[in-house]
Motif scaffolding. Structure first.
Motif, PDB file in Angstrom:
ATOM      1  N   ALA A  95       0.810  -1.220   0.000  1.00  0.00           N
ATOM      2  CA  ALA A  95       0.000   0.000   0.000  1.00  0.00           C
ATOM      3  C   ALA A  95       0.842   1.268   0.000  1.00  0.00           C
ATOM      4  O   ALA A  95       0.342   2.347  -0.348  1.00  0.00           O
ATOM      5  CB  ALA A  95      -0.939  -0.003   1.204  1.00  0.00           C
ATOM      6  N   SER A  96       2.106   1.165   0.386  1.00  0.00           N
ATOM      7  CA  SER A  96       2.969   2.349   0.390  1.00  0.00           C
ATOM      8  C   SER A  96       3.398   2.760  -1.016  1.00  0.00           C
ATOM      9  O   SER A  96       3.880   3.878  -1.222  1.00  0.00           O
ATOM     10  CB  SER A  96       4.215   2.088   1.241  1.00  0.00           C
ATOM     11  OG  SER A  96       5.004   1.052   0.671  1.00  0.00           O
ATOM     12  N   ILE A  97       3.218   1.869  -1.987  1.00  0.00           N
ATOM     13  CA  ILE A  97       3.604   2.174  -3.371  1.00  0.00           C
ATOM     14  C   ILE A  97       2.456   2.921  -4.042  1.00  0.00           C
ATOM     15  O   ILE A  97       1.350   2.394  -4.161  1.00  0.00           O
ATOM     16  CB  ILE A  97       3.923   0.882  -4.147  1.00  0.00           C
ATOM     17  CG1 ILE A  97       5.067   0.128  -3.473  1.00  0.00           C
ATOM     18  CG2 ILE A  97       4.262   1.197  -5.597  1.00  0.00           C
ATOM     19  CD1 ILE A  97       5.350  -1.231  -4.086  1.00  0.00           C
ATOM     20  N   PRO A  98       2.676   4.157  -4.478  1.00  0.00           N
ATOM     21  CA  PRO A  98       1.574   4.932  -5.066  1.00  0.00           C
ATOM     22  C   PRO A  98       1.169   4.403  -6.434  1.00  0.00           C
ATOM     23  O   PRO A  98       1.955   3.731  -7.120  1.00  0.00           O
ATOM     24  CB  PRO A  98       2.162   6.347  -5.172  1.00  0.00           C
ATOM     25  CG  PRO A  98       3.641   6.124  -5.291  1.00  0.00           C
ATOM     26  CD  PRO A  98       3.939   4.914  -4.449  1.00  0.00           C
ATOM     27  N   LEU A  99      -0.060   4.701  -6.821  1.00  0.00           N
ATOM     28  CA  LEU A  99      -0.501   4.382  -8.172  1.00  0.00           C
ATOM     29  C   LEU A  99       0.279   5.242  -9.166  1.00  0.00           C
ATOM     30  O   LEU A  99       0.738   6.332  -8.825  1.00  0.00           O
ATOM     31  CB  LEU A  99      -1.997   4.657  -8.322  1.00  0.00           C
ATOM     32  CG  LEU A  99      -2.948   3.792  -7.490  1.00  0.00           C
ATOM     33  CD1 LEU A  99      -4.387   4.251  -7.706  1.00  0.00           C
ATOM     34  CD2 LEU A  99      -2.809   2.325  -7.841  1.00  0.00           C
ATOM     35  N   PRO A 100       0.449   4.766 -10.390  1.00  0.00           N
ATOM     36  CA  PRO A 100       1.189   5.563 -11.381  1.00  0.00           C
ATOM     37  C   PRO A 100       0.492   6.898 -11.643  1.00  0.00           C
ATOM     38  O   PRO A 100      -0.730   6.967 -11.749  1.00  0.00           O
ATOM     39  CB  PRO A 100       1.195   4.671 -12.623  1.00  0.00           C
ATOM     40  CG  PRO A 100       0.080   3.703 -12.419  1.00  0.00           C
ATOM     41  CD  PRO A 100      -0.023   3.487 -10.947  1.00  0.00           C
ATOM     42  N   ARG A 101       1.308   7.953 -11.736  1.00  0.00           N
ATOM     43  CA  ARG A 101       0.759   9.294 -11.942  1.00  0.00           C
ATOM     44  C   ARG A 101       1.086   9.858 -13.314  1.00  0.00           C
ATOM     45  O   ARG A 101       0.482  10.828 -13.743  1.00  0.00           O
ATOM     46  CB  ARG A 101       1.293  10.239 -10.859  1.00  0.00           C
ATOM     47  CG  ARG A 101       0.786   9.945  -9.461  1.00  0.00           C
ATOM     48  CD  ARG A 101       1.311  10.952  -8.457  1.00  0.00           C
ATOM     49  NE  ARG A 101       2.739  10.781  -8.239  1.00  0.00           N
ATOM     50  CZ  ARG A 101       3.258  10.033  -7.265  1.00  0.00           C
ATOM     51  NH1 ARG A 101       2.462   9.394  -6.428  1.00  0.00           N
ATOM     52  NH2 ARG A 101       4.562   9.914  -7.133  1.00  0.00           N
ATOM     53  N   THR A 102       2.057   9.275 -13.990  1.00  0.00           N
ATOM     54  CA  THR A 102       2.461   9.783 -15.300  1.00  0.00           C
ATOM     55  C   THR A 102       2.331   8.674 -16.340  1.00  0.00           C
ATOM     56  O   THR A 102       2.199   7.489 -16.008  1.00  0.00           O
ATOM     57  CB  THR A 102       3.918  10.272 -15.272  1.00  0.00           C
ATOM     58  OG1 THR A 102       4.791   9.144 -15.052  1.00  0.00           O
ATOM     59  CG2 THR A 102       4.126  11.300 -14.160  1.00  0.00           C
ATOM     60  N   ALA A 103       2.399   9.076 -17.600  1.00  0.00           N
ATOM     61  CA  ALA A 103       2.317   8.093 -18.688  1.00  0.00           C
ATOM     62  C   ALA A 103       3.480   7.110 -18.621  1.00  0.00           C
ATOM     63  O   ALA A 103       3.308   5.913 -18.883  1.00  0.00           O
ATOM     64  CB  ALA A 103       2.300   8.814 -20.035  1.00  0.00           C
ATOM     65  N   ASP A 104       4.662   7.602 -18.252  1.00  0.00           N
ATOM     66  CA  ASP A 104       5.831   6.717 -18.156  1.00  0.00           C
ATOM     67  C   ASP A 104       5.644   5.686 -17.042  1.00  0.00           C
ATOM     68  O   ASP A 104       6.010   4.512 -17.201  1.00  0.00           O
ATOM     69  CB  ASP A 104       7.097   7.536 -17.892  1.00  0.00           C
ATOM     70  CG  ASP A 104       7.555   8.302 -19.129  1.00  0.00           C
ATOM     71  OD1 ASP A 104       7.085   7.966 -20.236  1.00  0.00           O
ATOM     72  OD2 ASP A 104       8.369   9.230 -18.976  1.00  0.00           O
ATOM     73  N   GLU A 105       5.084   6.120 -15.911  1.00  0.00           N
ATOM     74  CA  GLU A 105       4.851   5.193 -14.802  1.00  0.00           C
ATOM     75  C   GLU A 105       3.789   4.159 -15.172  1.00  0.00           C
ATOM     76  O   GLU A 105       3.910   2.982 -14.810  1.00  0.00           O
ATOM     77  CB  GLU A 105       4.432   5.972 -13.555  1.00  0.00           C
ATOM     78  CG  GLU A 105       5.555   6.790 -12.941  1.00  0.00           C
ATOM     79  CD  GLU A 105       5.097   7.651 -11.779  1.00  0.00           C
ATOM     80  OE1 GLU A 105       5.959   8.187 -11.065  1.00  0.00           O
ATOM     81  OE2 GLU A 105       3.865   7.792 -11.582  1.00  0.00           O
ATOM     82  N   GLU A 106       2.755   4.583 -15.890  1.00  0.00           N
ATOM     83  CA  GLU A 106       1.737   3.630 -16.344  1.00  0.00           C
ATOM     84  C   GLU A 106       2.339   2.621 -17.318  1.00  0.00           C
ATOM     85  O   GLU A 106       2.031   1.431 -17.264  1.00  0.00           O
ATOM     86  CB  GLU A 106       0.574   4.375 -17.005  1.00  0.00           C
ATOM     87  CG  GLU A 106      -0.347   5.082 -16.032  1.00  0.00           C
ATOM     88  CD  GLU A 106      -1.645   5.505 -16.684  1.00  0.00           C
ATOM     89  OE1 GLU A 106      -1.808   5.267 -17.906  1.00  0.00           O
ATOM     90  OE2 GLU A 106      -2.494   6.067 -15.979  1.00  0.00           O
ATOM     91  N   GLU A 107       3.200   3.106 -18.211  1.00  0.00           N
ATOM     92  CA  GLU A 107       3.840   2.215 -19.176  1.00  0.00           C
ATOM     93  C   GLU A 107       4.727   1.199 -18.463  1.00  0.00           C
ATOM     94  O   GLU A 107       4.783   0.028 -18.848  1.00  0.00           O
ATOM     95  CB  GLU A 107       4.668   3.038 -20.163  1.00  0.00           C
ATOM     96  CG  GLU A 107       5.320   2.213 -21.266  1.00  0.00           C
ATOM     97  CD  GLU A 107       4.319   1.509 -22.160  1.00  0.00           C
ATOM     98  OE1 GLU A 107       4.655   0.423 -22.673  1.00  0.00           O
ATOM     99  OE2 GLU A 107       3.199   2.036 -22.337  1.00  0.00           O
ATOM    100  N   ALA A 108       5.409   1.638 -17.404  1.00  0.00           N
ATOM    101  CA  ALA A 108       6.273   0.727 -16.647  1.00  0.00           C
ATOM    102  C   ALA A 108       5.441  -0.359 -15.968  1.00  0.00           C
ATOM    103  O   ALA A 108       5.831  -1.534 -15.949  1.00  0.00           O
ATOM    104  CB  ALA A 108       7.072   1.508 -15.611  1.00  0.00           C
ATOM    105  N   GLU A 109       4.285   0.011 -15.409  1.00  0.00           N
ATOM    106  CA  GLU A 109       3.430  -0.988 -14.766  1.00  0.00           C
ATOM    107  C   GLU A 109       2.844  -1.945 -15.799  1.00  0.00           C
ATOM    108  O   GLU A 109       2.724  -3.146 -15.554  1.00  0.00           O
ATOM    109  CB  GLU A 109       2.309  -0.305 -13.977  1.00  0.00           C
ATOM    110  CG  GLU A 109       2.767   0.313 -12.675  1.00  0.00           C
ATOM    111  CD  GLU A 109       1.706   0.245 -11.588  1.00  0.00           C
ATOM    112  OE1 GLU A 109       0.539  -0.062 -11.901  1.00  0.00           O
ATOM    113  OE2 GLU A 109       2.056   0.490 -10.422  1.00  0.00           O
ATOM    114  N   TYR A 110       2.478  -1.414 -16.960  1.00  0.00           N
ATOM    115  CA  TYR A 110       1.933  -2.284 -17.996  1.00  0.00           C
ATOM    116  C   TYR A 110       2.998  -3.275 -18.474  1.00  0.00           C
ATOM    117  O   TYR A 110       2.712  -4.454 -18.711  1.00  0.00           O
ATOM    118  CB  TYR A 110       1.418  -1.456 -19.171  1.00  0.00           C
ATOM    119  CG  TYR A 110       0.699  -2.282 -20.211  1.00  0.00           C
ATOM    120  CD1 TYR A 110      -0.607  -2.712 -19.997  1.00  0.00           C
ATOM    121  CD2 TYR A 110       1.329  -2.662 -21.394  1.00  0.00           C
ATOM    122  CE1 TYR A 110      -1.270  -3.485 -20.937  1.00  0.00           C
ATOM    123  CE2 TYR A 110       0.674  -3.438 -22.334  1.00  0.00           C
ATOM    124  CZ  TYR A 110      -0.621  -3.843 -22.100  1.00  0.00           C
ATOM    125  OH  TYR A 110      -1.266  -4.619 -23.026  1.00  0.00           O
ATOM    126  N   ALA A 111       4.241  -2.794 -18.597  1.00  0.00           N
ATOM    127  CA  ALA A 111       5.330  -3.680 -19.006  1.00  0.00           C
ATOM    128  C   ALA A 111       5.555  -4.771 -17.964  1.00  0.00           C
ATOM    129  O   ALA A 111       5.809  -5.935 -18.304  1.00  0.00           O
ATOM    130  CB  ALA A 111       6.612  -2.872 -19.217  1.00  0.00           C
TER     131      ALA A 111
END
Length: 207
Positions: A95-111
């Motif tokens: 729970a300490s890990i925030p949800l992705p806030r940027t397009a790059d962070e979303e892309e990293a999670e999708y990868a």
């Protein structure tokens, strides 16, 4: 979309999981605790593991406190974790890990999600999603099978039908959109594999 949090409780023994589950059902909470918990916390049990689903971090922390008090009162040994659902990666993470806030962070999670599903598919020799292609003739199907295999796509062919595996729904839809443009005379559908990761023994297709 509302946030989703989960308290994960790992007990030493399956019977302990049953014990804590029953204690939670019979628990008479004081008004302050009920107020802090707010709306209902959903509880499931899998052997020695309990999962408590909450709508916020605060509610999850209060649920964890209640469970921890029960565990301590019964002198049991258990590990507890509060996790948060990450919809892009489709995974429960600390729970300490925030949800992705940027397009790059979303892309990293999708990868990361695709990498995990690739490992799972390799271990189980199957895929969660299939693109089913119905071609006009057997020769066209055989040619498509060869072409998709050359692209590194897992393919099964029977007569005029080709079934291509995809790790995610997005990958399946992208493949289907591409093939619709390349094969105007073919009929294509995207199917989810509900029978596990391997191809089902009978796959019903349009005639």
């Amino acid at each position: 979309m509302s946030d989703e949090f989960r308290v994960e409780v790992e007990l030493d023994d399956e019977q302990h999981g049953y014990s804590v589950d029953e204690r939670l059902r019979a628990l008479d909470l004081d008004d302050d605790t009920r107020e802090r918990l707010g709306q209902s916390v959903m509880v499931t049990r899998d052997g020695s593991r309990l999962f408590l689903y909450a709508a916020s971090d605060a509610q999850a922390r209060e649920a964890e406190r209640v469970v921890r008090n029960l565990i301590d009162a019964d002198e049991l040994t258990a590990k507890t974790f509060v996790t948060r659902w990450h919809p892009v990666e489709e995974a429960w993470k600390d729970a300490s890990i925030p949800l992705p806030r940027t397009a790059d962070e979303e892309e990293a999670e999708y990868a990361a999600r695709e990498a995990a599903e690739a490992v799972e598919a390799e271990l189980d020799r199957g895929y969660d999603w299939h693109v089913v292609i119905h071609l006009p003739g057997r020769e066209e199907a055989a040619e498509l099978e060869i072409r998709l295999e050359a692209e590194g796509i897992s393919v099964a062919r029977r007569w005029r039908y080709v079934v291509a595996g995809a790790l995610t729904e997005e990958r399946a839809e992208d493949m289907a959109d591409r093939l619709r443009g390349e094969l105007p005379d073919a009929e294509l559908t995207v199917e989810v594999n509900l029978s596990g990761l391997q191809l089902p023994p009978f796959l019903f297709l349009p005639f």
